[in-house]
Design a protein around this motif. Sequence first.
Motif, PDB file in Angstrom:
ATOM      1  N   CYS A  86      44.301  35.991  53.085  1.00  0.00           N
ATOM      2  CA  CYS A  86      44.465  36.861  51.924  1.00  0.00           C
ATOM      3  C   CYS A  86      43.715  36.255  50.751  1.00  0.00           C
ATOM      4  CB  CYS A  86      45.938  36.998  51.550  1.00  0.00           C
ATOM      5  SG  CYS A  86      46.907  37.922  52.735  1.00  0.00           S
ATOM      6  N   GLY A  87      43.130  37.118  49.947  1.00  0.00           N
ATOM      7  CA  GLY A  87      42.395  36.598  48.807  1.00  0.00           C
ATOM      8  C   GLY A  87      42.005  37.689  47.838  1.00  0.00           C
ATOM      9  N   GLU A  88      41.107  37.338  46.950  1.00  0.00           N
ATOM     10  CA  GLU A  88      40.614  38.249  45.924  1.00  0.00           C
ATOM     11  C   GLU A  88      39.102  38.356  46.066  1.00  0.00           C
ATOM     12  OE1 GLU A  88      42.371  40.487  42.607  1.00  0.00           O
ATOM     13  OE2 GLU A  88      43.236  39.182  44.147  1.00  0.00           O
ATOM     14  N   TYR A  89      38.615  39.592  46.230  1.00  0.00           N
ATOM     15  CA  TYR A  89      37.169  39.804  46.238  1.00  0.00           C
ATOM     16  C   TYR A  89      36.755  40.170  44.816  1.00  0.00           C
ATOM     17  CZ  TYR A  89      32.493  41.150  47.600  1.00  0.00           C
ATOM     18  OH  TYR A  89      31.122  41.215  47.707  1.00  0.00           O
ATOM     19  N   LEU A  90      35.864  39.379  44.255  1.00  0.00           N
ATOM     20  CA  LEU A  90      35.496  39.555  42.850  1.00  0.00           C
ATOM     21  C   LEU A  90      34.373  40.578  42.725  1.00  0.00           C
ATOM     22  CD1 LEU A  90      35.604  35.828  41.688  1.00  0.00           C
ATOM     23  CD2 LEU A  90      37.453  37.515  41.782  1.00  0.00           C
ATOM     24  N   ASN A  91      34.721  41.740  42.186  1.00  0.00           N
ATOM     25  CA  ASN A  91      33.755  42.843  42.093  1.00  0.00           C
ATOM     26  C   ASN A  91      33.909  43.632  40.796  1.00  0.00           C
ATOM     27  OD1 ASN A  91      36.219  43.985  42.641  1.00  0.00           O
ATOM     28  ND2 ASN A  91      35.581  45.085  44.493  1.00  0.00           N
ATOM     29  N   LYS A  92      34.453  42.988  39.766  1.00  0.00           N
ATOM     30  CA  LYS A  92      34.711  43.703  38.512  1.00  0.00           C
ATOM     31  C   LYS A  92      33.881  43.173  37.347  1.00  0.00           C
ATOM     32  CE  LYS A  92      39.359  45.170  39.827  1.00  0.00           C
ATOM     33  NZ  LYS A  92      40.796  45.212  39.448  1.00  0.00           N
TER      34      LYS A  92
END
Length: 221
Positions: A86-92
């Motif tokens: 689980c993680g965070e995809y940085l796309n912002k």
Amino acid sequence: MSIFSDYTEFRYIYPPRPEAAIAPALLKGFGEGWAAQPKYNGSCAVLFINGYRDYQLYNRRNEKLSLQNVIQYNLLNDSEKYMVLCGEYLNKNKFGEDGKAFNHKFIIWDILVWRGRYLIGETFENRLTLLHELFGSSRGYVSKNNMSIYNHLHTTQVENIFMAPAYLDGFCELYQDVAETDLYEGLVLKKANARLEPGFREKNNHSWQIKARKPTLNYKF
């Protein structure tokens, strides 16, 4: 042993996410028994790695994540069996600790499946220990043209893949520190001894997690 322990073929698992939110000022009431990780401002994602070749990256709604860059996720796996992270995809298009855009990275904050075994019943503390054994705890990354040092990110052996550090005390001061960076939304506090429950429903494992985030136009905390 749970009947769900063996994970030999793809089945979507919803990520363990906090539902409850508190004002940052209340962080001073938390201490022993809790672990805090930075809350990153990206898209919550679940990474399913099948051996050394295939992977699938999904969002938290059981949909394949769109508009992602190619990252060598398979280099994370240490067996020919499934690993689920689980993680965070940085796309912002948020700005990182150096004030520059920090996009199309993946930040790991939990592990659900390792070597084909769904880690149901394992504590969050044990899963954190496993992540550190797999990926280390370095805060520096050296490339051909640059060297980067991070305050609130661990680097891995794979370019553009990071891991969230965990902190055991000083949560108020930690919140003030991370809040200065655009990339960080706040903190997520997790009970270290909480055991992982099955994640086949969207709301799962939320009883042992609390979030404290920066105020925005959409919410006060």
